[in-house]
Design a protein around this motif. Structure first.
Motif, PDB file in Angstrom:
ATOM      1  N   ASP A  42      -0.167  16.725  -3.032  1.00  0.00           N
ATOM      2  CA  ASP A  42      -0.388  15.827  -2.100  1.00  0.00           C
ATOM      3  C   ASP A  42       0.578  14.719  -1.853  1.00  0.00           C
ATOM      4  N   SER A  43       1.645  14.578  -2.468  1.00  0.00           N
ATOM      5  CA  SER A  43       2.643  13.421  -2.399  1.00  0.00           C
ATOM      6  C   SER A  43       3.724  13.999  -1.169  1.00  0.00           C
TER       7      SER A  43
ATOM      8  N   THR B 282      -0.819  10.183  -8.649  1.00  0.00           N
ATOM      9  CA  THR B 282      -0.307   8.843  -8.122  1.00  0.00           C
ATOM     10  C   THR B 282      -0.645   8.856  -6.665  1.00  0.00           C
ATOM     11  N   PRO B 283      -1.099   7.602  -6.170  1.00  0.00           N
ATOM     12  CA  PRO B 283      -1.732   7.465  -4.772  1.00  0.00           C
ATOM     13  C   PRO B 283      -0.603   7.258  -3.683  1.00  0.00           C
ATOM     14  N   TYR B 284       0.515   7.300  -3.901  1.00  0.00           N
ATOM     15  CA  TYR B 284       1.576   6.809  -2.977  1.00  0.00           C
ATOM     16  C   TYR B 284       2.220   8.541  -2.714  1.00  0.00           C
TER      17      TYR B 284
ATOM     18  N   HIS C 116      -2.271  -2.051  -9.144  1.00  0.00           N
ATOM     19  CA  HIS C 116      -3.574  -1.075  -9.414  1.00  0.00           C
ATOM     20  C   HIS C 116      -3.397  -0.046 -10.325  1.00  0.00           C
ATOM     21  N   GLU C 117      -1.913   0.376 -10.530  1.00  0.00           N
ATOM     22  CA  GLU C 117      -1.850   1.371 -11.388  1.00  0.00           C
ATOM     23  C   GLU C 117      -1.634   0.996 -12.897  1.00  0.00           C
TER      24      GLU C 117
ATOM     25  N   GLN D 192      -5.861  11.601 -12.103  1.00  0.00           N
ATOM     26  CA  GLN D 192      -5.841  11.245 -10.978  1.00  0.00           C
ATOM     27  C   GLN D 192      -4.293  11.240 -10.445  1.00  0.00           C
TER      28      GLN D 192
ATOM     29  N   SER E 204       0.783  -1.021  -0.040  1.00  0.00           N
ATOM     30  CA  SER E 204       0.155   0.048   0.030  1.00  0.00           C
ATOM     31  C   SER E 204       0.801   1.318  -0.139  1.00  0.00           C
TER      32      SER E 204
END
Length: 933
Positions: A724-725, A631-633, A298-299, A629, A44
């Motif tokens: 956000d990162s 990158t979620p990390y 997921h990416e 979107q 995650s």
């Protein structure tokens, strides 16, 4: 029978050809110690975990971290499966049982109970159990307790060789070497499923569940499907040995094979949507068709363990851009595009090597180059009265008729030689239906049928030289950009060319592009310098400074339907909201290149933007761009190293903040990752130390620090343009005095005390009535401070002089000619300018010699005998030049003088002031004030 089966499958599925996707290979030279990779897992936080035949490796896109397995034999170490557990723990199964990674340790789980080879692991959130498939049955692990379930009484039965597990509500499906089983999670009752009819294999290697169906991989018959409701098996897709089988849980099967590469199978359409394999002709795709392991994260990144070659992974791309490739043999990727015109059906592409016409609807592709053209470089394309006018460099003007796909000379070329052998840089039309042409021989206005008007410096106020652009704003006023400044075309009927600009405007500079946005703001792209904007009245204008494009050559500008500006440069593509927000685009976004050549973009009515670049034509994928979107990390700190050999413990607080305690050091290196998973040279970050503005960092994922003051510092790092990162690192540096410094201070204090006593005794003896308020103790303290300051000032000089002195005897015997010295001097200057080694405050002559691959004494000889300059003065001259460059950029408005001094490589304020005055004849503050007058 096998041939018949294959024919049926090919008829049933529409197999696509090899899928063109870019992959990066990782092997020993990239830090991967073992080339046999059997398992993958993505956690995650963004880390990729790989299980090899001897270890577990953690990869962050830049570097590997190695986890050795304390098994008894090399064979037992081989990892077969990796899984994520609650608490972001990583567990794995190998030939010796089940293991977990706890911080930096590898620990065996239930070592006494689970000793067999582990093939598969599955964790259930509902039962809080870990299900372990081994060669000796199924094990169920919960809260430290282990239960063993044999599918057949004989432990050596192939039915107890559990190869795959899948969950369906309350049912655990178990694929074995001899059949399929179902177990109730509640009662743990095991039911064997009837054997498949006919010659369908029941020796299964893997399994996955999607919507009332089980897909089972085999060694020889590809994929077998079991319909749970009907209770029937049938052949599904025969692509040979299935080494890996997984799903997105919705529509796609991801299939890895041992010999045929990778297949993406759509379950709804029953089609193979992608076939990724090794392309022997181009060398693209994966490096081998023998796939040991496969993960699609997921990416959408495809991770592949390939036969004895390590890891291949698809370079992460958001695919916000799509390269254009028509149905022809020519690869458009290698075209250097200078001009572009996009119609409803027509596409005209002007390159350095000719003109290309494509009409996809009519299936037409044509190419025009010498001898059809007098010059191959196409500078401009403009649609005028139903035809396309083509401007070249050195070959004049042509006209292209799309109805017949034919090219001809300009109908009125005889009116002026420029239309036969000149340069036509740009063209546009006005509201009166006239065609305006910017050329190497002035500005032309064409109305058709021999009506041509020329503007030059001789008959108008047009500046001399080439005319590069003509542009009409919403007031019908024309802007003419020449190599010696700008002029205006009057909106009146006479269309006179004038030069009337307000004071402080940029009309005397070379402007490449003028553009008006939807807010009626004018933007000007100078050949050199900052972006400039003005209102239509020219009463309010300004330079747009302190932006990511400050140091770049601006090539084009265009506005999208959302009101953002796109600006192409010689090194990057940017999107600007006209305020303070900037977005940069790179390889990670699907951008084929960062180099643009001045090709003016085009916008379709639906908002899609088309760009020409040094690597062909591409367009924005409009819907994906709107749904972009991040990158979620977050950026993660992976390593903190002192002096290249000592690694510090890093703790993460509840505030998602790293805390590091730092001892004394010469070099502190903080390594991190933004998990972009592209080529390392394309990564881009921004960092901030103690709140002093954001700095860019490109092509590197580590930050070195050579001097941090004692106390607390806060370092923030983020991916470029991704607020956000951001990750925070709090650094605590403790004051640690060196032994000799402590001794020195004690001696000085003792000397001061002795001086006080001696002076008092002498004063009493002589009977002088003298005030003793200013005691020698104070003088001694002052001496300590002065000595400390002198030591700090001279530390750089001593470090720099040390190597020079060591090599002084050697260069007495050095025999270098004047030509040798001249060449070495040029190499040294080039090295200092390119690598900016002078920014290292500990730089020594030996460091330069190593970088130049020469002995130190040759450099000493160069400084002493040829340059007549000390090494110390030579390096500091570069530091002073760097300081002046930062001041001219306005950095002094964001940073203190001390911070700027340290950025340039100086350690001592006094040393910096002394050398700055020696170099410029004034103090730094006087220099700054002189620039601001």
């Amino acid at each position: 029978m096998k041939n018949i089966c294959i024919i049926i499958i090919v008829a049933f599925f529409s197999i696509v050809s090899g899928y063109g996707q870019n992959f990066r290979g990782l092997s020993v030279e990239d830090g991967l110690p073992d080339l046999v990779v059997n398992a993958f897992y993505k956690d995650s936080q963004g880390f990729l975990w790989a299980g090899t035949s001897s270890s577990v490796e953690r990869f962050d896109g830049i570097r590997f971290k190695h986890y050795d397995i304390p098994a008894k034999t090399a064979k037992e170490k081989e990892v077969n499966v990796l899984i994520g557990m609650p608490g972001n723990e990583v567990w794995f199964g190998n030939n010796a049982g089940v293991w977990k990674i706890s911080q930096d340790s590898v620990l065996q789980v239930a070592a006494e109970e689970i000793k067999s080879k582990v093939y598969t692991l599955l964790y259930s959130d509902s039962t809080k159990c870990l299900y372990v498939g081994t060669e000796a049955g199924l094990f169920i692990y919960k809260d430290g307790k282990v239960h063993r379930e044999l599918l057949e009484p004989n432990v050596f039965s192939p039915s107890n060789s559990v190869r795959g597990l899948a969950l369906e509500n309350d049912c655990l499906w178990i694929a074995t070497q001899q059949g399929l089983y179902a177990m109730s999670l509640r009662t743990r009752k095991v039911i064997p499923i009837n054997k498949p009819a006919g010659n369908i294999s029941q020796a299964f290697l893997n399994i996955c569940y999607v919507k009332d169906r089980l897909y089972l991989g085999t060694a020889e018959q590809g994929i077998i499907v079991f319909d749970i409701k009907q209770g029937k098996f049938k052949s599904y897709l025969n692509v040979g040995h299935i080494s890996s089988l997984s799903t997105d849980g919705n529509d796609l099967l991801y299939v890895g094979t041992n010999g045929n590469g990778i297949y993406f199978v759509s379950l709804k359409s029953e089609k193979v949507t992608k076939h990724i394999q090794h392309d022997t002709t181009s060398g693209s795709g994966i490096r081998s068709n023998s796939v040991y392991s496969l993960l699609v994260d997921h990416e959408g990144i495809v991770w592949v363990g390939v036969f004895q070659m390590g890891i291949d992974y698809s370079l992460f791309q958001q695919e916000y851009f799509m390269s254009y490739q028509p149905q022809c043999d020519l690869n458009f990727k290698y075209l250097a595009v200078r001009s572009l015109e996009i119609g409803s059906d027509d596409k005209l592409i002007g390159t350095r090597d000719g003109l290309y016409y494509v009409n996809d609807r009519r299936g037409i592709f044509k190419m025009f180059k010498s001898p059809q053209l007098r010059a191959n470089m196409i500078l401009s394309i403009c649609k005028y009265r139903g035809k396309y006018y083509i401007g070249t460099f050195g070959g004049g003007l042509y006209v292209f008729d799309s109805s017949s796909a034919s090219l001809s000379d300009f109908e009125d070329a005889s009116l002026h030689p420029v239309f036969m052998n000149g340069q036509i840089f740009s063209m546009t039309t006005d509201t009166d239906g006239k065609l305006w042409m910017a050329t190497s021989d002035g500005l032309f206005c064409y109305e058709g049928k021999g009506k041509l008007r020329q503007y030059t410096s001789r008959n108008s106020q047009l500046p001399e030289g080439n005319v590069y652009q003509v542009y009409f704003d919403s007031t019908h006023r024309g802007w003419v950009c020449t190599e010696n400044g700008m002029a205006l075309i009057s909106p009146n009927e006479d269309r006179a060319v004038v030069r009337k600009f307000p004071k402080g405007f940029i009309h005397d500079r070379l402007i490449r592009i003028v553009y008006e946005d939807s807010r009626h703001q004018l933007y000007f792209l100078p050949d050199k310098g900052h972006l400039f904007r003005s209102d239509l009245s020219l009463m309010h204008f300004e330079e747009v400074k302190r932006t990511p494009i400050d140091d770049k050559n601006l090539q084009f500008i265009i506005e999208d339907n959302e009101g953002w500006l796109w600006i192409g440069t010689n090194n990057g593509l940017y999107r600007y909201d006209k305020g303070k927000k900037w977005m940069s685009f790179g390889v990670v976004d699907g951008l084929p290149t960062s180099i643009f050549l001045g090709c003016v973009p085009r916008k379709e009515e639906n908002g899609i933007l088309w760009f020409g670049s040094s690597q062909g034509v591409f367009c924005t994928t409009h819907e994906k761009m709107k749904k972009k979107q991040p990158t979620p990390y977050r950026v993660q700190v992976v390593e903190v190293c002192v002096d290249n050999n000592t690694f510090l413990p890093v703790s993460l607080t509840g505030k998602n903040e790293y805390v590091v305690n730092i001892p004394s050091f010469e070099k502190l290196t903080i390594s991190f990752s933004g998990f972009s998973y592209i080529y390392p040279e394309f990564v881009a970050y921004e960092y901030q130390l103690d709140g002093n503005g954001w700095n860019k960092l490109e092509g590197k994922s580590e930050l070195p620090f050579y001097d941090l003051s004692s106390g607390k510092h806060e370092l923030k790092i983020r991916r470029a343009n991704d607020a956000d990162s951001v990750t925070s690192i709090v650094l605590y540096r403790h004051t640690v005095w060196k032994g000799w410094m402590s001794v020195f201070i004690v001696l000085v204090i003792l000397f001061g005390i002795y001086g006080v006593i001696h002076w008092r005794m002498k004063s009493r003896k002589e009977g002088k009535a003298q005030s003793v308020e200013e005691t020698p103790l104070k003088l001694a303290e002052s001496s300590v401070e002065e000595l400390h300051t002198r030591e700090e000032e001279s530390e750089q000089e001593e470090n720099m002089q040390e190597d020079e002195d060591l090599s002084s005897d050697k260069y007495k015997y050095c025999r270098m000619s004047e030509e040798d010295c001249r060449l070495l001097s040029e190499q040294l200057d080039s090295l200092m300018n390119e690598k900016r080694l002078y920014m290292n405050p500990k730089l020594k002559i030996a460091d330069l010699a190593e970088a130049l691959h020469i002995p130190s004494y040759k450099l000493s000889y160069l400084f002493s005998q040829y340059l007549d300059h000390t090494f110390y003065d030579y390096v500091n001259d570069f530091r002073i030049i760097e300081f002046k460059r930062l001041i001219e950029k306005g950095e002094h408005k964001s940073y203190s003088l001390n911070a700027l001094m340290e950025k340039c490589g100086f350690m001592s304020r006094s040393s910096f002031f002394r050398h700055f005055k020696k170099h410029t004849g004034m103090t730094p503050n006087e220099y700054i004030n002189s620039l601001e007058k």
